[in-house]
Design a protein around this motif. Sequence first.
Motif, PDB file in Angstrom:
ATOM      1  N   ASN A  45      14.133   4.119 -34.513  1.00  0.00           N
ATOM      2  CA  ASN A  45      14.517   3.517 -33.245  1.00  0.00           C
ATOM      3  C   ASN A  45      13.427   2.542 -32.810  1.00  0.00           C
ATOM      4  OD1 ASN A  45      15.489   2.996 -30.688  1.00  0.00           O
ATOM      5  ND2 ASN A  45      16.130   5.105 -30.361  1.00  0.00           N
ATOM      6  N   ARG A  46      13.792   1.288 -32.593  1.00  0.00           N
ATOM      7  CA  ARG A  46      12.830   0.252 -32.230  1.00  0.00           C
ATOM      8  C   ARG A  46      13.343  -0.581 -31.060  1.00  0.00           C
ATOM      9  NH1 ARG A  46       8.973  -0.323 -35.995  1.00  0.00           N
ATOM     10  NH2 ARG A  46       9.328   0.671 -37.990  1.00  0.00           N
ATOM     11  N   LYS A  47      12.401  -1.211 -30.377  1.00  0.00           N
ATOM     12  CA  LYS A  47      12.753  -2.096 -29.268  1.00  0.00           C
ATOM     13  C   LYS A  47      13.283  -3.405 -29.832  1.00  0.00           C
ATOM     14  CE  LYS A  47      10.886  -4.255 -25.167  1.00  0.00           C
ATOM     15  NZ  LYS A  47       9.707  -4.555 -24.382  1.00  0.00           N
ATOM     16  N   LEU A  48      14.353  -3.923 -29.241  1.00  0.00           N
ATOM     17  CA  LEU A  48      14.939  -5.187 -29.662  1.00  0.00           C
ATOM     18  C   LEU A  48      14.238  -6.345 -28.957  1.00  0.00           C
ATOM     19  CD1 LEU A  48      18.710  -4.175 -29.461  1.00  0.00           C
ATOM     20  CD2 LEU A  48      17.240  -4.191 -31.472  1.00  0.00           C
ATOM     21  N   ALA A  49      14.246  -7.498 -29.564  1.00  0.00           N
ATOM     22  CA  ALA A  49      13.602  -8.674 -28.983  1.00  0.00           C
ATOM     23  C   ALA A  49      14.348  -9.164 -27.744  1.00  0.00           C
ATOM     24  CB  ALA A  49      13.526  -9.789 -30.017  1.00  0.00           C
ATOM     25  N   TYR A  50      15.653  -8.922 -27.701  1.00  0.00           N
ATOM     26  CA  TYR A  50      16.473  -9.324 -26.562  1.00  0.00           C
ATOM     27  C   TYR A  50      17.653  -8.366 -26.463  1.00  0.00           C
ATOM     28  CZ  TYR A  50      18.948 -11.567 -30.422  1.00  0.00           C
ATOM     29  OH  TYR A  50      19.583 -11.815 -31.607  1.00  0.00           O
TER      30      TYR A  50
END
Length: 135
Positions: A45-50
């Motif tokens: 699970n990772r943070k999206l750029a937008y």
Amino acid sequence: MRYYETIFIVQPDLAGDAYTEVVDKFKGILNDLGAQMVAVEEWGNRKLAYLVKKQKRGSFVLFAYEVKPEGIRELERRMRIDEKVIKFLTVQPEGGYKPSSFVSVATEESSRGADYGREREVEGSAEIADDEEQD
């Protein structure tokens, strides 16, 4: 058959069996299409750029496989239909499968830790001091 890689992002609120079910579903689709799986990498699970479909995070999965070009159209059609898949991208890289550099770069940076920035800072100040002595 040609070599392809598909990276897709699954909704972050899916966990455990629901997440595994989505990944297994697409593995099964590829098997039904006659694909030969080379690798499956789950990047977590990772943070999206937008924001994508009102989501700030997503679970990334990489499939590396060999399949006929018609298989790609069917796989992508089914990914578009599935609401649990936020986004996907299929590429045909040159040179075949190489283990993901994305994961190895992240691992290297985390192993360096906070000392990495300090080392560069110290080296930079030492170079400045050498330049001042020459004047």
